[in-house]
Write an enzyme that holds these catalytic residues in place. Structure first.
Site, mmCIF file in Angstrom:
data_model
loop_
_atom_site.group_PDB
_atom_site.id
_atom_site.type_symbol
_atom_site.label_atom_id
_atom_site.label_comp_id
_atom_site.label_asym_id
_atom_site.label_seq_id
_atom_site.Cartn_x
_atom_site.Cartn_y
_atom_site.Cartn_z
ATOM 1 N N SER A 104 0.915 -3.981 -5.023
ATOM 2 C CA SER A 104 1.832 -3.485 -4.004
ATOM 3 C C SER A 104 3.074 -2.859 -4.646
ATOM 4 O O SER A 104 2.954 -1.870 -5.372
ATOM 5 C CB SER A 104 2.181 -4.614 -3.031
ATOM 6 O OG SER A 104 2.813 -4.129 -1.869
ATOM 7 N N ASP A 123 -6.373 -3.417 4.810
ATOM 8 C CA ASP A 123 -4.966 -3.625 4.468
ATOM 9 C C ASP A 123 -4.082 -3.064 5.577
ATOM 10 O O ASP A 123 -4.086 -1.851 5.841
ATOM 11 C CB ASP A 123 -4.661 -2.920 3.139
ATOM 12 C CG ASP A 123 -3.308 -3.297 2.559
ATOM 13 O OD1 ASP A 123 -2.349 -3.437 3.337
ATOM 14 O OD2 ASP A 123 -3.217 -3.415 1.324
ATOM 15 N N HIS A 182 -4.298 -7.214 2.174
ATOM 16 C CA HIS A 182 -3.243 -7.044 1.176
ATOM 17 C C HIS A 182 -2.970 -8.330 0.391
ATOM 18 O O HIS A 182 -2.101 -8.357 -0.462
ATOM 19 C CB HIS A 182 -1.953 -6.608 1.897
ATOM 20 C CG HIS A 182 -0.931 -5.938 1.037
ATOM 21 N ND1 HIS A 182 -1.084 -4.648 0.568
ATOM 22 C CD2 HIS A 182 0.267 -6.365 0.558
ATOM 23 C CE1 HIS A 182 -0.023 -4.302 -0.147
ATOM 24 N NE2 HIS A 182 0.811 -5.334 -0.174
#
Length: 291
Positions: free
Chosen positions: A152, A228, A264
């Site tokens: 991320s 995600d 995620h």
């Protein structure tokens, strides 16, 4: 540079996982990192894989949730995870939100006066920490043989660190990377706060760096989950397709994979971290043979 203070140590998959603190010249605070040194023959020198974590995370997330130690032990790779920001710097407003300030250093060197003394995570992870690792663990670290990965915000950081320093790294990979941060709310907030504006953030945007300086002399591996919410939700924070297009246009050696149904979380990372470590091990060991 201050010496290390060991906070904890555990045996794991035949190697040792330890957490250290030290006084940082980059952040003017104490910083924390965790290091896993796999089992190895006496006198062996091992390559290093750096892992940069995402928003709100610490070094603990990847070390406790991903199972990375199993694969680092299998491939003979040292695995290093720094924190995501300085902590306790005393900057007004640093604890007001989860996506800016504490836990959200965004891997830039701040230029805005309020943040510039402490929020210099780019220099920390590209200069200070590698130098510290090579000095303090000189008995086992192969000097200058390193790769970088992240998740991320940390995926963004890994790509930026590699793209801005193409001679430093043997390979780079990312999970769910923020691929074009000048075009998403997370990046806009970080660049405005730390750098004074989004335009300045182009110097820390993987897509912009690829467009300006690619291709790079190392392979790139990217993974993102099709489930995600930061990719498919109301706001596309990741901009994965934009980064892919830039890499393709520049003729970069890369692989970009969409993993069906994954989100995620660290369930996603745990599912593919072994493949990422194997990818880096291949290129790290090739670099060691050349050296």
């Amino acid at each position: 540079m201050a010496s290390l203070t060991k906070k904890s140590e555990n045996v794991c998959f035949g190697g040792r996982l330890a957490k250290y603190t030290h006084a940082s010249a980059s952040t003017n605070t104490d910083m924390v990192f965790s290091i896993y040194i796999p089992p190895h023959a006496a006198g062996a020198k091992l390559p290093v894989l750096y892992y940069l974590s995402g928003l709100t995370c610490t070094d603990d997330n990847v070390m406790q949730k991903s199972g990375c130690q199993r694969y680092a032990a299998e491939h003979g790779v040292i695995f290093v995870a720094p924190d995501t920001s300085p902590r306790g710097a005393g900057v007004e407003g640093e604890d007001e939100g989860w996506d800016f300030g504490t836990g959200a250093g965004f891997y830039v060197d701040a230029t805005e006066a309020k943040w510039a003394k402490h929020y210099n995570m780019y220099s920390y992870v590209t200069k200070e920490l590698p130098a510290l690792i090579e000095k303090e663990f000189a008995d086992v670290v192969a000097p200058g043989v390193k790769s970088i990965t992240g998740h991320s915000m940390g995926g963004h950081g890994a790509l930026v660190c590699a793209f801005k320093n193409p001679d430093q790294f043997a390979s780079v990979s990312a999970f769910s990377a923020i691929g074009n941060p000048t075009k998403c709310p997370w990046g806009e907030k970080a660049f405005t706060g730390y750098l004074g504006g989004v335009e300045a953030g182009k110097a820390y945007d993987a897509t912009e760096l690829c467009n300006a300086h690619g291709p790079f002399p190392f392979p790139v591996l990217l993974d993102v989950g099709t489930g995600d919410s930061f990719l498919t939700g109301d706001v596309n924070q990741l901009q994965s397709s934009v980064l892919d297009a830039a890499l393709k246009a520049k003729g970069q050696v890369y692989e970009s994979r969409q993993q069906e149904g994954y989100d995620h979380s660290y369930f996603f990372i745990a599912s593919f971290v072994g493949e990422h470590i194997a990818f880096h091990a291949k290129h790290l060991k090739a670099k060691m043979q050349v050296a």
